[in-house]
Every structure is written in structure tokens, then in C-alpha cells.
Write an enzyme that holds these catalytic residues in place. Structure first.
Site, PDB file in Angstrom:
ATOM      1  N   GLY A 221      -2.088  -9.396   2.688  1.00  0.00           N
ATOM      2  CA  GLY A 221      -0.954  -8.835   1.966  1.00  0.00           C
ATOM      3  C   GLY A 221       0.154  -8.395   2.892  1.00  0.00           C
ATOM      4  O   GLY A 221      -0.093  -7.979   4.021  1.00  0.00           O
ATOM      5  N   VAL A 222       1.374  -8.506   2.385  1.00  0.00           N
ATOM      6  CA  VAL A 222       2.552  -8.062   3.121  1.00  0.00           C
ATOM      7  C   VAL A 222       3.407  -7.241   2.172  1.00  0.00           C
ATOM      8  O   VAL A 222       3.728  -7.698   1.069  1.00  0.00           O
ATOM      9  CB  VAL A 222       3.368  -9.243   3.684  1.00  0.00           C
ATOM     10  CG1 VAL A 222       4.604  -8.740   4.426  1.00  0.00           C
ATOM     11  CG2 VAL A 222       2.511 -10.093   4.598  1.00  0.00           C
ATOM     12  N   GLY A 223       3.743  -6.036   2.590  1.00  0.00           N
ATOM     13  CA  GLY A 223       4.554  -5.156   1.772  1.00  0.00           C
ATOM     14  C   GLY A 223       5.812  -4.730   2.480  1.00  0.00           C
ATOM     15  O   GLY A 223       6.149  -5.230   3.561  1.00  0.00           O
ATOM     16  N   GLU A 224       6.508  -3.783   1.841  1.00  0.00           N
ATOM     17  CA  GLU A 224       7.762  -3.307   2.402  1.00  0.00           C
ATOM     18  C   GLU A 224       7.545  -2.524   3.682  1.00  0.00           C
ATOM     19  O   GLU A 224       8.356  -2.590   4.610  1.00  0.00           O
ATOM     20  CB  GLU A 224       8.482  -2.438   1.373  1.00  0.00           C
ATOM     21  CG  GLU A 224       9.817  -1.890   1.840  1.00  0.00           C
ATOM     22  CD  GLU A 224      10.479  -1.017   0.793  1.00  0.00           C
ATOM     23  OE1 GLU A 224      11.566  -0.493   1.074  1.00  0.00           O
ATOM     24  OE2 GLU A 224       9.889  -0.861  -0.297  1.00  0.00           O
ATOM     25  N   PHE A 225       6.462  -1.791   3.749  1.00  0.00           N
ATOM     26  CA  PHE A 225       6.238  -0.901   4.877  1.00  0.00           C
ATOM     27  C   PHE A 225       5.104  -1.348   5.792  1.00  0.00           C
ATOM     28  O   PHE A 225       4.908  -0.746   6.844  1.00  0.00           O
ATOM     29  CB  PHE A 225       5.936   0.515   4.378  1.00  0.00           C
ATOM     30  CG  PHE A 225       7.048   1.124   3.591  1.00  0.00           C
ATOM     31  CD1 PHE A 225       8.173   1.617   4.227  1.00  0.00           C
ATOM     32  CD2 PHE A 225       6.985   1.191   2.213  1.00  0.00           C
ATOM     33  CE1 PHE A 225       9.210   2.184   3.507  1.00  0.00           C
ATOM     34  CE2 PHE A 225       8.011   1.754   1.484  1.00  0.00           C
ATOM     35  CZ  PHE A 225       9.130   2.251   2.127  1.00  0.00           C
ATOM     36  N   THR A 227       1.689  -4.476   6.729  1.00  0.00           N
ATOM     37  CA  THR A 227       0.917  -5.696   6.516  1.00  0.00           C
ATOM     38  C   THR A 227      -0.556  -5.324   6.471  1.00  0.00           C
ATOM     39  O   THR A 227      -1.024  -4.503   7.264  1.00  0.00           O
ATOM     40  CB  THR A 227       1.169  -6.701   7.654  1.00  0.00           C
ATOM     41  OG1 THR A 227       2.572  -6.941   7.756  1.00  0.00           O
ATOM     42  CG2 THR A 227       0.451  -8.010   7.379  1.00  0.00           C
ATOM     43  N   VAL A 228      -1.275  -5.946   5.543  1.00  0.00           N
ATOM     44  CA  VAL A 228      -2.686  -5.629   5.331  1.00  0.00           C
ATOM     45  C   VAL A 228      -3.530  -6.807   5.802  1.00  0.00           C
ATOM     46  O   VAL A 228      -3.240  -7.968   5.474  1.00  0.00           O
ATOM     47  CB  VAL A 228      -2.971  -5.313   3.854  1.00  0.00           C
ATOM     48  CG1 VAL A 228      -4.430  -4.889   3.676  1.00  0.00           C
ATOM     49  CG2 VAL A 228      -2.039  -4.215   3.349  1.00  0.00           C
ATOM     50  N   LYS A 243      -4.371  -1.599   7.175  1.00  0.00           N
ATOM     51  CA  LYS A 243      -2.926  -1.663   6.943  1.00  0.00           C
ATOM     52  C   LYS A 243      -2.199  -1.200   8.193  1.00  0.00           C
ATOM     53  O   LYS A 243      -2.441  -0.097   8.691  1.00  0.00           O
ATOM     54  CB  LYS A 243      -2.537  -0.787   5.753  1.00  0.00           C
ATOM     55  CG  LYS A 243      -1.054  -0.814   5.416  1.00  0.00           C
ATOM     56  CD  LYS A 243      -0.761   0.041   4.186  1.00  0.00           C
ATOM     57  CE  LYS A 243       0.706   0.025   3.829  1.00  0.00           C
ATOM     58  NZ  LYS A 243       0.993   0.851   2.627  1.00  0.00           N
ATOM     59  N   ASP A 341       4.838   4.848  -7.861  1.00  0.00           N
ATOM     60  CA  ASP A 341       5.027   3.427  -7.534  1.00  0.00           C
ATOM     61  C   ASP A 341       3.928   2.590  -8.180  1.00  0.00           C
ATOM     62  O   ASP A 341       3.368   1.681  -7.558  1.00  0.00           O
ATOM     63  CB  ASP A 341       5.033   3.226  -6.018  1.00  0.00           C
ATOM     64  CG  ASP A 341       5.660   1.890  -5.621  1.00  0.00           C
ATOM     65  OD1 ASP A 341       6.434   1.334  -6.431  1.00  0.00           O
ATOM     66  OD2 ASP A 341       5.382   1.404  -4.509  1.00  0.00           O
TER      67      ASP A 341
END
EC number: 2.7.10.2
Length: 565
Positions: A221-225, A227-228, A243, A341
Site C-alpha cells: 500500500g501507498v498512502g499520502e503519508f 508506504t506499507v 508502515k 478519516d
């Protein structure tokens, strides 16, 4: 030969040029004192001639001798002159040698030996305490270091106030030191002096903990803050989600933002519908968080797969998702926090692993433990936007799921913002198209109108979703109300009905028992009144005789019946 000429010759031999005037006067005073105490003036001239050729005294061999001699010189000139010294036994009246030694110790002459000068400085001061354990124990310097290091401890903003005060309260065991006693009144300001420190997040020069303890399998996973990554811990062989923050810490604000999720996870602890937190640390100026690995991915991934295949989550599954996430939100809200969120990408799926041992039927019959038997668990993750309900510091989440009151900075009903986002999340899982980020369509949803859902939902479930996105946050149901809703838990409604019937039967039973006790009391009271009326008649004596006679007759029948003819 006069006294001054003798003294000058002695000073020339010692090369004592820095304190000439002072030595002349002191030498002269010493001679005058010596002459006053001398009993044989005739020998003065011979002794003076011998003093001309007096060699310098032997060098001091130890610090102890220097200190002892200096203590003697400090008493009085007379005592110094009258004290016999082993090195001057042949010259008992020589005053210049001890006077010269005192000059070496007291005057910082360019010709003064460094050893003697340093020893004189040491001996002139008070006695130095030994550097033993007691001296080290009571010195304030290490204690200052302890207070400085304690200031590097982060204060979790989500910790309950009562627990935080108890945690920061000193137990008084270290108040044996003077400096700490004086600083005692300022103990209440400990919390103010404990902000998030940059050095708390920095690693020392050591091997990478991530590379040392974990084996990276893949990026999940890749998010705004951040990477997992899916990783296997080398020690226990279990799979975890690691993370790593995308951006390094450029300032204190970014550090606080990175620590925000750690704080929230640490306070929440373990709940079956919240992604579990294990540990966190800083590495290469990046925050790394070790969390529970959910083998089913995120709800957003499942929705995307359903969209590609033309399928949607059906109503029973939607109710299950809504119920489980409501339980997670109920736990978060009861802890004094809000998520802010909630969206499909922050809801994670865990498929129950099949066990080799069969499940005991009694373990899954309990309604309170229904989640233990669930094959699929839904959990809330990504707590980066979590804030306190009482002291909110709101960081807006995804605008597609953002409640209007948050946009208007109305934070009076923060938990209801999570309910709004959850309602739209279920609508998207039901097949609704992508939600707008702004514009008229965005405001249309904020008016309490659900987006178009391609499948037919039951009226009660549809109305429940509409209530969850009500424009007035006060009209939205709470997470606790959703958790006990009969729409989501029909069996819970049946159980409540059975409980009501049971309570009614218990009430009827209690009423009958009370009536029975009243009837018994009335019967006993009537019997007592009847006995009292019989004993109170006017012919009481005759009745008494009859009763006695009757009793005697009965007794005679039993006693004398056989003997009577």
C-alpha cells in the site's frame, strides 16, 4: 656583619628575585624575634657567619610534607622558627631556610617549581572530600542530567487526564538532594517542559532495525503519508504490516504529525475491530510503525475488484461491515477520540485462518462472542487524523467523505463526523459511483441525499444510511446506537424481546409471591384474634374447668382405660 647583609646573601643563593623587598622585611623581623629569645648573645656573630654558608634545605618529598610545613608556617613566625627540623640540626638558629620555603609556597615567583606551586594551591584550600560513592551520590550534576533526560520523554496527548496526572506525579523518593528540594514547587510544570523532542525520534549509529529484524516481502500500500510493506519478523516468523513515513522529519510540526498515529494506537490498545499496534521507532529520520497484517487487504481493494467483475456487496454483507465498523468506532469514541478519516481505504479485512482443531460448538453460541466465530473481520486502520474530542486539533481527511460541519469548523459533534463518513463508505461498498470532491454534487450529498445505489436495499436499511448522513449531526445515530440497532442485529432484537418477556414473568412471579405472603399473614392474624376472643369470655372459670376436665378425661382414657372394668 648586620642582619640585612646576611639576608641578602641568602636570597642570592636561592635566586629569589621576585619577592626581594618582602623577604628583606620578613627576614629582619625574624632575626629580631630570634634575638629576643636567645640567651647567649655572644655567639650571635659566629652563628651569623655559619648561616652565610648554609646550603639549601632538601626538597620536599611529598604533598604531606608540604601541607604539614605550610600549616606550621601559618600559625606564627615564632612557632616556625622554634620548631626543630631534622635537616637543620647542625644549624639550629638558621631562620632563612624555613622562610625561603614559605616564600616558595606563598609567592608565585617565576622560579617557583611547578610541583610545589600546585601543591601549595591544594594545601591552601579546605580538605577535599573523597570521591567515594557518597560524594558521587549527592552531587547535583548527575541529577541535572536525569532531569534533562526526562524532558526528552514524549507526553501522549490522548492519555486520560487523570492517568496523566498520576503518571507525572512524583513519588518523592528522590527528594534527598538539595537542588531537587528547591525545585520542588515547579514539579507541576513537568508536562509543559516535555514536548516532542527531535532527539527522541533519532536513532544512534546502529544497524537498521528494519533490516535486522524484518524480511521485506512486498509493498502492499501507498498512502499520502507513508508506504506499507508486508514483512516477516525474523524472530517469531509472523507477518506484520510495516508502515514507513514517506517524508523525513523536516521540523517539529512534522514530527508531531508522525507521532500522532503512534500516540493514538498506544492509547487505544487492542480491540478486535481496530488494527492492532505493536511498536514504532525512528530510522533515517523516518517514522516506522509495526502494525497487524490484514490478509484481506483494504475494503477499497475489494470494492475495486467487485466493480471490475460487475458485482457488489449485498445487503447482509453491508450490514455486517457497518456493524463491525460501528463497534470499532464505539470503542474509539468511548476512549475520547475521533478518527476523522473513515473511508474504504482505511478499513481492512482479515480472513480467519482455518484451524486444524475443530471449533467447540459451545464457543460460538454466545451472542457476546459472535465476532470470535466470524470468518471475516473488518478493522479500522490509519489513525493519522485521530484527534481528541475534548481538545480537538482537526486535520481534515478525504474531502469526499468529509462532513459539512467539519468544513465549517464546527467541532461540537465530532463523533458524528465519523458516522457521516461511514454512511458514505457503506454506500460506496453498495455500488455507488465515485463520490465528488467538490461542486454541486458534493453539496447535494451534504443535504442528506444518498448517491445513487445500483442495487435494491431494504427500506429500513436505506433509511438508516440516510440518517447517518443527515445534515444535522445531532440527528445522526451514534456508534453505540448503531451497534445495538435491530436493523443490523435482528437477533439482538429477538433477544431483547425474550428479555422483556422474562422480566414480565419475573414481575408476575414477584406479585404472586407478595400476594401469597399477604394472605398468609392475614390468616395468622385471624387465628390469633380467634384465640384471644375465646380466652376473654365471662364464664372463663367454667370453661377452664371443662377444658381441664376434658383433658383429664382424655388422659384417663389413655392412662386408666385398660385397668377400668
Amino acid at each position: 656583619m648586620d642582619d640585612s647583609s646576611i639576608n641578602k646573601e641568602l636570597k642570592q643563593k636561592l635566586n629569589f628575585s621576585y619577592c626581594e623587598e618582602e623577604s628583606e622585611s620578613e627576614g629582619q623581623e625574624a632575626w629580631e624575634t630570634r634575638d629576643a629569645h636567645s640567651q647567649i648573645p655572644d655567639r650571635a656573630e659566629g652563628q651569623e657567619s655559619e648561616a652565610k654558608f648554609t646550603p639549601p634545605g632538601p626538597p620536599l618529598s611529598s604533598v604531606h610534607e608540604v601541607g604539614t610545613f605550610q600549616e606550621k608556617t601559618k600559625k606564627s613566625p615564632e612557632q616556625v622558627l622554634m620548631t626543630p627540623v631534622s635537616g637543620f640540626r647542625n644549624y639550629p638558629e638558621t631562620p632563612a631556610q624555613p622562610d625561603s620555603r614559605s616564600k616558595l609556597l606563598d609567592c608565585e615567583s617565576p622560579f617557583t617549581p611547578k610541583g610545589l606551586l600546585s601543591q601549595s594551591v591544594i594545601s591552601s584550600t579546605e580538605k577535599i572530600p573523597s570521591r567515594g560513592s557518597k560524594h558521587l551520590r549527592f552531587t547535583p550534576v548527575p541529577f541535572v542530567d536525569e532531569m534533562t533526560s526526562s524532558a526528552l520523554v514524549n507526553i501522549n496527548p490522548f492519555t486520560p487526564e487523570s492517568y496523566r496526572k498520576q503518571f507525572l506525579k512524583s513519588n518523592g523518593k528522590r527528594k534527598t538532594r538539595g537542588d531537587f528540594e528547591e525545585a520542588g514547587p515547579g514539579e507541576g510544570n513537568v508536562e509543559q517542559g516535555l514536548p516532542a523532542k527531535r532527539c527522541v525520534l533519532q536513532e544512534t549509529n546502529m544497524a537498521s532495525r528494519y533490516e535486522k529484524e524484518f524480511l521485506e516481502v512486498e509493498k502492499i500500500g501507498v498512502g499520502e503519508f507513508g508506504t506499507v510493506y508486508k514483512c516477516i519478523k525474523r524472530l517469531d516468523g509472523c507477518v506484520y504490516a510495516i508502515k514507513r513515513s514517506t517524508k523525513p522529519f523536516a521540523g517539529l510540526s512534522n514530527e508531531n504529525l508522525a507521532l500522532h498515529e503512534v500516540y493514538a494506537h498506544a492509547v487505544l490498545g487492542h480491540h478486535p475491530h481496530v488494527v492492532r499496534y505493536y511498536s514504532a521507532w525512528a530510522e533515517d529520520d523516518h517514522m516506522i510503525i509495526q502494525n497487524e497484517y490484514c490478509n484481506g487487504g483494504s475494503l477499497q481493494t475489494a470494492i475495486s475488484e467487485n466493480t471490475k467483475s460487475g458485482n457488489h456487496f449485498q445487503e447482509p454483507k453491508l450490514k455486517d461491515i457497518l456493524l463491525q465498523i460501528s463497534l470499532g468506532l464505539k470503542y474509539i469514541h468511548s476512549s475520547g477520540m475521533v478518527h476523522l478519516d473513515i473511508k474504504p481505504s482505511n478499513i481492512f479485512i482479515c480472513h480467519k485462518m482455518q484451524s486444524d482443531s475443530p471449533v467447540v460448538p459451545e464457543e460460538i453460541e454466545n451472542e457476546a462472542d459472535w465476532f470470535l466465530s466470524a470468518n471475516v473481520m473488518y478493522k479500522i486502520g490509519d489513525l493519522g487524523h485521530v484527534t481528541s474530542i475534548s481538545k480537538p486539533k482537526v486535520e481534515e481527511g478525504d474531502s469526499r467523505f468529509l462532513a459539512n460541519e467539519i468544513l465549517q469548523e464546527d467541532y461540537q459533534h465530532l463523533p458524528k463526523a465519523d458516522i457521516f463518513a461511514l454512511g458514505l463508505t457503506i454506500a460506496v461498498a453498495a455500488g455507488a459511483e465515485s463520490l465528488p470532491t467538490n461542486g454541486a454534487a458534493w453539496h447535494h450529498i451534504r443535504e442528506g441525499k444518498l448517491p445513487d445505489i445500483p442495487q435494491k436495499l431494504s427500506e429500513e436499511f436505506y433509511n438508516l444510511l440516510k440518517n447517518m448522513i443527515h445534515p444535522d449531526p445531532r440527528e445522526r445515530p451514534s456508534a453505540a446506537a448503531l451497534a445495538r440497532s435491530r436493523v443490523l442485529r435482528p437477533s439482538l432484537g429477538k433477544a431483547e424481546e425474550l428479555q422483556q418477556q422474562l422480566n414480565l414473568e419475573k414481575f408476575k412471579t414477584a406479585t404472586l409471591e407478595r400476594e401469597l405472603r399477604e394472605a398468609q399473614q392475614a390468616w395468622f392474624s385471624q387465628e390469633e384474634r380467634g384465640d384471644a376472643g375465646v380466652s376473654g369470655t365471662p364464664t372463663g372459670s367454667r370453661s377452664t374447668k371443662r377444658l381441664v376436665g376434658g383433658k383429664s378425661a382424655k388422659s384417663s382414657s389413655f392412662t386408666w382405660g385398660k385397668s377400668s372394668p
